[in-house]
Scaffold this motif. Structure first.
Motif, mmCIF file in Angstrom:
data_model
loop_
_atom_site.group_PDB
_atom_site.id
_atom_site.type_symbol
_atom_site.label_atom_id
_atom_site.label_comp_id
_atom_site.label_asym_id
_atom_site.label_seq_id
_atom_site.Cartn_x
_atom_site.Cartn_y
_atom_site.Cartn_z
ATOM 1 N N SER A 126 0.831 -1.213 0.000
ATOM 2 C CA SER A 126 0.000 0.000 0.000
ATOM 3 C C SER A 126 0.864 1.261 0.000
ATOM 4 O O SER A 126 0.387 2.336 -0.386
ATOM 5 N N THR A 155 2.505 -19.851 9.162
ATOM 6 C CA THR A 155 1.866 -18.928 8.219
ATOM 7 C C THR A 155 2.367 -17.486 8.339
ATOM 8 O O THR A 155 1.832 -16.586 7.702
ATOM 9 N N TYR A 157 5.987 -14.958 8.382
ATOM 10 C CA TYR A 157 7.422 -14.871 8.134
ATOM 11 C C TYR A 157 7.781 -13.388 8.024
ATOM 12 O O TYR A 157 6.945 -12.600 7.570
ATOM 13 N N GLU A 164 -0.924 -5.734 -4.359
ATOM 14 C CA GLU A 164 -1.825 -4.625 -4.089
ATOM 15 C C GLU A 164 -2.648 -4.394 -5.346
ATOM 16 O O GLU A 164 -2.116 -4.471 -6.455
ATOM 17 N N PHE A 238 -8.875 -0.540 8.473
ATOM 18 C CA PHE A 238 -7.587 -0.028 8.008
ATOM 19 C C PHE A 238 -7.693 1.497 7.979
ATOM 20 O O PHE A 238 -8.762 2.020 7.643
ATOM 21 N N GLU A 246 -11.891 -8.197 5.436
ATOM 22 C CA GLU A 246 -10.867 -9.208 5.187
ATOM 23 C C GLU A 246 -11.552 -10.433 4.609
ATOM 24 O O GLU A 246 -12.687 -10.737 4.970
ATOM 25 N N GLU A 257 -6.802 -15.912 7.036
ATOM 26 C CA GLU A 257 -6.975 -14.590 6.438
ATOM 27 C C GLU A 257 -6.029 -14.440 5.253
ATOM 28 O O GLU A 257 -4.827 -14.629 5.393
ATOM 29 N N LEU A 259 -6.496 -11.737 2.680
ATOM 30 C CA LEU A 259 -6.366 -10.370 2.148
ATOM 31 C C LEU A 259 -7.159 -9.373 2.967
ATOM 32 O O LEU A 259 -8.098 -9.729 3.686
ATOM 33 N N GLY A 260 -6.740 -8.107 2.847
ATOM 34 C CA GLY A 260 -7.488 -6.990 3.415
ATOM 35 C C GLY A 260 -7.888 -6.076 2.266
ATOM 36 O O GLY A 260 -7.186 -5.999 1.259
ATOM 37 N N CYS A 261 -9.030 -5.372 2.418
ATOM 38 C CA CYS A 261 -9.479 -4.528 1.308
ATOM 39 C C CYS A 261 -10.485 -3.494 1.807
ATOM 40 O O CYS A 261 -10.907 -3.533 2.963
ATOM 41 N N LEU A 284 -3.207 -8.499 -0.831
ATOM 42 C CA LEU A 284 -3.277 -9.923 -0.470
ATOM 43 C C LEU A 284 -1.899 -10.509 -0.240
ATOM 44 O O LEU A 284 -0.896 -10.009 -0.744
ATOM 45 N N GLY A 285 -1.865 -11.568 0.544
ATOM 46 C CA GLY A 285 -0.603 -12.242 0.861
ATOM 47 C C GLY A 285 -0.402 -13.421 -0.085
ATOM 48 O O GLY A 285 -1.168 -14.372 -0.061
ATOM 49 N N ARG A 288 0.255 -17.011 1.568
ATOM 50 C CA ARG A 288 -0.933 -17.670 2.130
ATOM 51 C C ARG A 288 -1.737 -18.346 1.024
ATOM 52 O O ARG A 288 -2.228 -19.458 1.178
#
Ligand code: FA5
Ligand code: MG
Length: 423
Positions: A126, A155, A157, A164, A238, A246, A257, A259-261, A284-285, A288
C-alpha cells in the motif's frame, strides 16, 4: 518510481558500520535503524519474479485473472502491473500517505524494519498507492516483497509478498449498469460517516464499490481454488479504507486470512490530485494463497533453494495442477557427469536411455537427473553433454563415498552402453 527499481546485482543490500547500502544507494544509520543482515539478505531475491518459485506461478494466475476479466471496449486489459518497485520507501509513503495516525501501533520500531528515521523497508505494498494514483493510473497491481517484525510460524514470516490492487471509477463508470442514474451522484455534500460509507460518498457509490470489490476478489478466490472453496467476509479496519473487510478461506479445517481490502479513503485520492473519482483497494498475501493452492505446509519453504522443492514448480503453464510432495529432510548430494558423445551417427545417443540407466543403477537414491550443459566442438566434430545427478536417501544421510561408488558405476555403464567418453 522508475529510478527506484531493484537491481540485479547481489547482494542487493548490505549493512556496513554506520550505513546501509541498498541497490547502490547508501543510507546513514541512526537511532531508529533496526534492520538485521539476515533480513537485508532477502532484499533483491525477488521470489515473485523467479520462474520455478510457486510465488511466481500464483502471481501469474492472479495476473491472468485480471488481464482476462477486466478489459476496456477495445479489449485491452485495464490493469497495469508493477513488480519491480524497490522495497525501500520513506516513512511518509508507508504511513502518512495512507493516513496512518501518528500513534498507530504499526509505527512502533518493534513492528517494522527501519533503515533510519526517514527510510524503511515497506511493511505493505500500500506504500505505493498514493504515488501511483498521482502518476495518473486508474487500475493497477503492485507485486513485491514486504517486511515486518512479525512472529515466525507456519503462516507468518518476516519477509513475505503482497499483491496490491487499486481501481478508480468516475461517476459514469460506476453507474454504467444502473438503469436510471440521472439523479445519482457518487458524492454527497455534508454527508455523515457511517459503518458502511464515508462522509464524502453517496450510499449508492459506497454500495456499488463494495459490490464491485467483493465480486472481483471472490471471483479471484474461486478462479484460484475452484467453485467449492469455502470463503467468508469479515469486517475489518484499516486507516486507509472505509468500509474495510478481510477475506478468509478454509485451509486445513481453519479460517485463514488471505487479504485486506476496502473503499479508498477519499482524502488519499484528494492528496493524489483526484477530484472526480472514487475507488477500491486490496492487499493480499501471496504466500498464504500459494500454501492453500499447492498444499505447502510451511511458509519457510518458499525460500528453499533445494531443487527437490523448486523442481516441483518448474512448469511453463501456471495453470498446471500441482500438489506439493514433501521432500526428504536428509541432505542432497550433487554429482555431475560430462562426456563426449560418440562421433559416428550410427550409435545415436538417446537422452532418455541415459536417464533410464541412471534410474536403473541409482534407484530411489536418485531424486533428479537433468542436462545442465551441452555444446558442439567444431574441431573435434563432437558434442559434449553434462548432466547433474541429485542423490538423496529418504531415510538417512548419504555419505559422499557411497554416492561416489554409484556415480562411478553410472559412468562405467554409460561408457559401455553408449560408447561415450567421460571427460
Ligand atoms: C495490509 O497489509 C493492508 N495494506 C492490506 C490492504 C490494502 C487493505 C489495501 C486495504 C486496502 P494486512 O496486514 O492484514 O493488511 O496484510 C494483508 C495480507 O498479508 C494478510 O491478509 C495476509 O495474507 C498477509 N500477511 C500479513 N502478515 C503476514 C506475515 N507475517 N506472513 C505472511 N503473510 C502475511
Ligand atoms: Mg490483516
Amino acid at each position: 518510481i522508475a529510478s527506484q527499481t531493484s537491481g540485479k546485482t547481489s547482494p542487493a543490500a548490505v549493512l556496513l558500520g554506520d550505513s546501509v547500502k541498498v541497490d547502490g544507494v547508501t543510507y546513514p544509520t541512526d537511532s531508529l535503524t533496526n534492520i538485521s543482515p539476515r533480513v537485508l539478505s532477502k532484499v533483491g531475491q525477488n521470489l515473485h519474479r523467479e520462474h520455478g518459485n510457486p510465488l511466481y506461478l500464483i502471481r501469474k494466475r492472479i495476473e491472468n485473472y485480471f488481464y482476462k476479466n477486466f478489459v476496456n471496449r477495445r479489449g485491452n486489459p485495464i490493469f497495469s502491473i508493477y513488480d519491480n518497485i524497490s522495497p525501500v520507501v520513506t516513512l511518509e509513503q508507508n504511513f502518512d500517505s495512507l493516513l496512518v495516525p501518528e500513534a498507530h501501533v504499526s509505527r512502533a520500531p518493534s513492528e517494522s524494519y527501519y533503515i533510519n528515521s526517514d527510510y524503511m523497508l515497506r511493511a505493505h505494498t500500500s506504500a505505493h498507492q498514493r504515488d501511483l494514483i498521482r502518476s495518473g493510473l486508474n487500475a493497477f497491481l503492485v507485486i513485491g516483497d514486504v517486511y515486518r517484525r512479525d512472529a515466525i510460524d507456519a503462516t507468518h514470516y518476516p519477509v513475505f509478498h503482497q499483491v496490491e490492487g487499486v481501481r478508480l471509477f468516475s461517476q459514469n463508470e460506476l453507474f454504467t449498469k444502473v438503469r436510471d442514474s440521472t439523479n445519482l451522484s457518487i458524492f454527497e455534500t455534508e454527508g455523515k460517516r457511517m459503518p458502511d460509507k464515508q462522509e464524502d460518498h453517496s450510499m449508492e457509490a459506497a454500495k456499488l464499490l463494495e459490490h464491485s470489490l467483493k465480486n472481483t476478489l471472490m471471483g479471484l478466490a474461486l478462479h484460484l481454488f475452484g467453485r467449492d472453496t469455502e470463503a467468508r467476509w469479515v469486517d475489518a479496519y484499516f486507516p486507509f479504507t472505509h468500509p474495510s473487510w478481510e477475506l478468509e478461506i478454509k485451509h486445513q479445517g481453519e479460517w485463514l486470512e488471505v487479504l485486506g481490502c476496502g473503499v479508498v479513503e477519499q482524502k488519499i485520492l484528494q492528496s493524489a490530485g483526484i477530484q472526480d473519482q472514487v475507488g477500491w483497494a486490496f492487499g493480499l498475501g501471496l504466500e498464504r494463497l500459494a500454501m492453500k493452492l499447492y498444499s505447502i505446509p510451511d511458509i519457510r519453504l518458499f525460500w528453499s533453494k533445494d531443487s527437490g522443492f523448486l523442481s516441483q514448480f518448474d512448469v511453463s503453464d501456471p495453470d498446471t495442477p500441482i500438489r506439493y510432495k514433501p521432500i526428504s529432510v536428509y541432505p542432497q548430494c550433487i554429482n555431475d557427469i560430462s562426456f563426449w558423445l560418440p562421433a559416428s551417427t550410427d550409435t545415436a545417443f538417446c537422452v532418455n536411455d541415459f536417464y533410464e540407466l541412471v534410474r536403473n543403477i541409482g534407484g530411489d537414491l536418485v531424486e533428479q537427473v537433468y542436462l545442465i550443459d551441452e555444446f558442439f566442438h567444431p574441431k573435434k566434430q563432437r558434442a559434449s553433454h553434462c548432466y547433474r545427478i541429485v542423490y538423496r536417501h529418504l531415510e538417512r544421510t548419504l555419505t559422499q563415498e557411497e554416492v561416489n561408488v554409484i556415480h562411478a558405476k553410472i559412468e562405467e555403464e554409460a561408457k559401455r552402453l553408449f560408447r561415450v567418453e567421460v571427460r
